[in-house]
Design a protein around this motif. Structure first.
Motif, mmCIF file in Angstrom:
data_model
loop_
_atom_site.group_PDB
_atom_site.id
_atom_site.type_symbol
_atom_site.label_atom_id
_atom_site.label_comp_id
_atom_site.label_asym_id
_atom_site.label_seq_id
_atom_site.Cartn_x
_atom_site.Cartn_y
_atom_site.Cartn_z
ATOM 1 N N LEU A 107 0.812 -1.203 0.000
ATOM 2 C CA LEU A 107 0.000 0.000 0.000
ATOM 3 C C LEU A 107 0.847 1.255 0.000
ATOM 4 C CD1 LEU A 107 -2.828 1.210 0.114
ATOM 5 C CD2 LEU A 107 -2.671 1.149 2.603
ATOM 6 N N LYS A 108 2.053 1.183 0.596
ATOM 7 C CA LYS A 108 2.892 2.370 0.689
ATOM 8 C C LYS A 108 3.261 2.924 -0.679
ATOM 9 C CE LYS A 108 7.048 -0.496 1.062
ATOM 10 N NZ LYS A 108 8.218 -0.816 1.900
ATOM 11 N N TYR A 109 3.171 2.119 -1.744
ATOM 12 C CA TYR A 109 3.507 2.604 -3.070
ATOM 13 C C TYR A 109 2.367 3.401 -3.694
ATOM 14 C CZ TYR A 109 7.312 -0.730 -2.615
ATOM 15 O OH TYR A 109 8.397 -1.430 -2.168
ATOM 16 N N GLY A 110 1.139 3.234 -3.197
ATOM 17 C CA GLY A 110 -0.005 3.924 -3.768
ATOM 18 C C GLY A 110 0.121 5.431 -3.697
ATOM 19 N N PRO A 111 0.324 6.049 -2.488
ATOM 20 C CA PRO A 111 0.486 7.497 -2.419
ATOM 21 C C PRO A 111 1.690 7.989 -3.203
ATOM 22 C CG PRO A 111 -0.014 6.579 -0.265
ATOM 23 C CD PRO A 111 0.233 5.424 -1.168
ATOM 24 N N MET A 112 2.789 7.226 -3.197
ATOM 25 C CA MET A 112 3.973 7.633 -3.932
ATOM 26 C C MET A 112 3.674 7.713 -5.428
ATOM 27 S SD MET A 112 7.665 5.706 -4.154
ATOM 28 C CE MET A 112 6.944 4.305 -5.005
ATOM 29 N N LEU A 113 2.975 6.710 -5.973
ATOM 30 C CA LEU A 113 2.627 6.712 -7.385
ATOM 31 C C LEU A 113 1.654 7.825 -7.709
ATOM 32 C CD1 LEU A 113 2.299 2.870 -7.822
ATOM 33 C CD2 LEU A 113 3.978 4.321 -8.938
ATOM 34 N N LEU A 145 -6.791 -0.669 0.884
ATOM 35 C CA LEU A 145 -6.571 -1.079 -0.492
ATOM 36 C C LEU A 145 -5.843 0.048 -1.207
ATOM 37 C CD1 LEU A 145 -10.270 -2.149 -1.230
ATOM 38 C CD2 LEU A 145 -8.505 -3.536 -0.143
ATOM 39 N N GLY A 146 -5.157 -0.276 -2.261
ATOM 40 C CA GLY A 146 -4.493 0.772 -3.016
ATOM 41 C C GLY A 146 -3.744 0.242 -4.204
ATOM 42 N N GLY A 147 -3.390 1.134 -5.127
ATOM 43 C CA GLY A 147 -2.605 0.716 -6.267
ATOM 44 C C GLY A 147 -2.824 1.598 -7.475
ATOM 45 N N ILE A 148 -2.473 1.054 -8.599
ATOM 46 C CA ILE A 148 -2.576 1.763 -9.867
ATOM 47 C C ILE A 148 -3.050 0.779 -10.923
ATOM 48 C CG2 ILE A 148 -0.105 1.382 -10.284
ATOM 49 C CD1 ILE A 148 -0.081 4.013 -11.832
ATOM 50 N N GLN A 149 -4.005 1.201 -11.740
ATOM 51 C CA GLN A 149 -4.595 0.327 -12.750
ATOM 52 C C GLN A 149 -4.593 1.042 -14.099
ATOM 53 O OE1 GLN A 149 -6.219 -2.937 -12.159
ATOM 54 N NE2 GLN A 149 -6.012 -2.994 -14.380
ATOM 55 N N PHE A 150 -4.155 0.352 -15.150
ATOM 56 C CA PHE A 150 -4.171 0.896 -16.505
ATOM 57 C C PHE A 150 -5.245 0.191 -17.331
ATOM 58 C CE2 PHE A 150 -0.026 2.269 -15.140
ATOM 59 C CZ PHE A 150 0.162 3.475 -15.793
ATOM 60 N N LEU A 160 -5.976 4.897 -20.240
ATOM 61 C CA LEU A 160 -6.391 5.578 -19.021
ATOM 62 C C LEU A 160 -5.683 4.962 -17.826
ATOM 63 C CD1 LEU A 160 -9.882 6.828 -18.105
ATOM 64 C CD2 LEU A 160 -8.814 5.217 -16.534
ATOM 65 N N VAL A 161 -5.296 5.807 -16.862
ATOM 66 C CA VAL A 161 -4.669 5.343 -15.629
ATOM 67 C C VAL A 161 -5.522 5.799 -14.454
ATOM 68 C CG1 VAL A 161 -3.170 7.397 -15.528
ATOM 69 C CG2 VAL A 161 -2.571 5.339 -14.223
ATOM 70 N N ASP A 162 -5.676 4.915 -13.476
ATOM 71 C CA ASP A 162 -6.463 5.196 -12.273
ATOM 72 C C ASP A 162 -5.604 4.820 -11.059
ATOM 73 O OD1 ASP A 162 -8.360 5.670 -10.372
ATOM 74 O OD2 ASP A 162 -9.859 4.282 -11.173
ATOM 75 N N VAL A 163 -5.201 5.830 -10.265
ATOM 76 C CA VAL A 163 -4.414 5.617 -9.056
ATOM 77 C C VAL A 163 -5.327 5.854 -7.861
ATOM 78 C CG1 VAL A 163 -2.333 6.279 -7.794
ATOM 79 C CG2 VAL A 163 -2.412 6.513 -10.272
ATOM 80 N N TYR A 164 -5.330 4.961 -6.897
ATOM 81 C CA TYR A 164 -6.326 5.070 -5.826
ATOM 82 C C TYR A 164 -5.800 4.507 -4.504
ATOM 83 C CZ TYR A 164 -6.876 0.079 -6.565
ATOM 84 O OH TYR A 164 -6.622 -1.255 -6.665
ATOM 85 N N VAL A 165 -6.392 4.997 -3.413
ATOM 86 C CA VAL A 165 -6.257 4.402 -2.086
ATOM 87 C C VAL A 165 -7.664 4.329 -1.497
ATOM 88 C CG1 VAL A 165 -3.891 5.133 -1.630
ATOM 89 C CG2 VAL A 165 -5.778 6.665 -1.065
ATOM 90 N N ALA A 166 -7.924 3.345 -0.651
ATOM 91 C CA ALA A 166 -9.266 3.172 -0.094
ATOM 92 C C ALA A 166 -9.192 2.441 1.240
ATOM 93 C CB ALA A 166 -10.152 2.402 -1.070
#
Length: 401
Positions: free
Chosen positions: A4-10, A389-394, A365-371
């Motif tokens: 999850l720590k990579y989510g805010p960084m991304l 939850l968190g991450g990045i989705q293309f 499209l890119v979607d970066v999220y945390v939840a």
């Protein structure tokens, strides 16, 4: 969750990209295209359960233009994949069907012979368990090297995806001999798999001129989104299939409803870990099968739309959003030893989310999220009451009528 720590960084990295790269590349006149490109990036996604989606990957590479249609691409990589994730060095010669140097700036469809090497040593039998990168991993194979042919597409030096057919050379555990040793052999594993890479592009020769990577998107009332990363892997290792599909519909000026579903199926052979502390495994490999599905409904409010009119309407369904989510997740695991044994898990969550969605090059499209999701119902008593939850989705987004 461990990734999850990579989510805010991304999220921060892509926000900076939208402000910085877009402005820099817009101001540069198209004098001479870059001939040497540094590509660096990382992807991380964490979802409750881990069986459905929990992975991390990264890449550092150089692409050198040899001619208008050919380039050399080489570097270090940890593939963003559940089924194929060993760290490796790779090199490939690319032939672009479009003249990517003169026109598209490292963009286009290509064909590429590819070779990679993980650094794993081929050992004679028996082999100490601790010689594997993950001593407690019951997987039956470890990649040594491989080669094949890629058919893919690179977009603005930002994402790279496609299909690869080839052969992996791997170390196969054939039988557990004792607590700390396996009988092993070298084996060839023909495969057909999808691949996906994300990286930020940096021109190293001072000649680079790119179209803006993150322009304002087109006006959209609805978006169909088809996941691009970690789609499938078919080989002697086993079968892995992981499609993602989503649909977003505007319901007010800055408000939309987003429905996403993900299906995951894997079937492979692995050793049973009988005693974690003593590292005791079953003597033989057993067939293991996983089936997972999730459906997630989000209500989104675009706090900072990237393209809006004077009334504040979010014209492109892009920007920084916040909202509520409801999520249903189900997972079943079947293992065949002398007979099939089953383990099932169902859960229903309700939570809040924060993210950023942005299109680029029209169809991507890119979607970066945390939840954070609180558990409302779980079939097993040991389920967590809440999860991050968190991450990045293309995604690839087709034109809709």
């Amino acid at each position: 969750m461990k990734h999850l720590k990579y989510g805010p960084m991304l999220l921060l990295m892509l926000l900076l990209a939208s402000k910085g790269f877009g402005q820099i590349y817009t101001k540069v006149e198209e004098r001479r295209p870059a001939s040497l490109l540094l590509k660096a990036g990382a992807l991380g996604t964490a979802r409750e359960g881990g069986e459905l989606q929990d992975r991390f990957g990264g890449l550092l590479a150089l692409e050198w233009a040899l001619s208008k249609n050919m380039s050399l691409n080489a570097g270090l990589e940890r593939p963003y994949s559940v089924s194929d994730h060993e760290r490796r060095a790779f090199g490939e010669f690319r032939y672009y069907f479009e003249s990517h140097i003169a026109k598209a700036h490292f963009s286009g469809t290509y064909l590429a012979p590819s070779f990679y090497f993980s650094g794993a040593k081929s050992e004679s039998s028996p082999m100490d368990l601790n010689d594997f990168r993950s001593p407690t991993d019951p997987k039956a194979f470890q990649l040594n090297k491989g080669y094949g042919l890629r058919f893919g597409r690179e977009v603005l030096g930002l994402i790279d995806f496609g299909l690869m057919a080839g052969v992996d050379n791997a170390i196969e555990k054939t039988r557990a001999l004792a607590t700390s040793q396996f009988e092993v052999k070298n084996t060839a594993l023909p495969f057909l798999r999808s691949y996906f890479r994300f990286h930020l592009p940096f021109a190293l020769d001072g000649k680079g001129a790119f179209s803006p990577i993150l322009k304002s998107g087109e006006r959209r009332e609805k978006i169909l989104k088809l996941g691009l990363d970690d789609l499938f892997d078919f080989s002697k290792r086993g079968i892995y299939f992981n499609p993602v599909i989503a649909y977003e519909q505007r319901v007010a000026k800055r408000t939309s409803v987003n429905l996403e579903s993900q299906f995951n199926f894997s079937r492979f052979k692995a050793f049973d870990l009988l005693n974690d502390s003593a590292l005791e495994f079953s003597e033989e490999k057993y067939l293991n099968q996983n089936l997972s599905f999730s459906a997630e409904l989000q209500g989104r409010y675009y706090v900072v739309p990237f393209k809006s009119d004077k009334s504040g309407e979010n014209l492109s369904l892009e920007g920084i959003y916040a909202g509520m989510l409801g999520r249903y997740y189900t997972h079943s695991n079947e293992t065949f030893r002398q007979y099939w044994s089953f383990d099932k898990n169902n859960r229903l969550d309700l939570g809040i989310n924060l993210g950023m969605q942005k299109s680029f090059a029209r169809h991507y499209l890119v979607d970066v999220y945390v939840a954070y999701a609180a558990n409302l119902y779980a079939a097993n008593e040991g389920a967590k009451k809440g999860s991050l939850l968190g991450g990045i989705q293309f995604y690839w987004i087709p034109d809709l009528p």
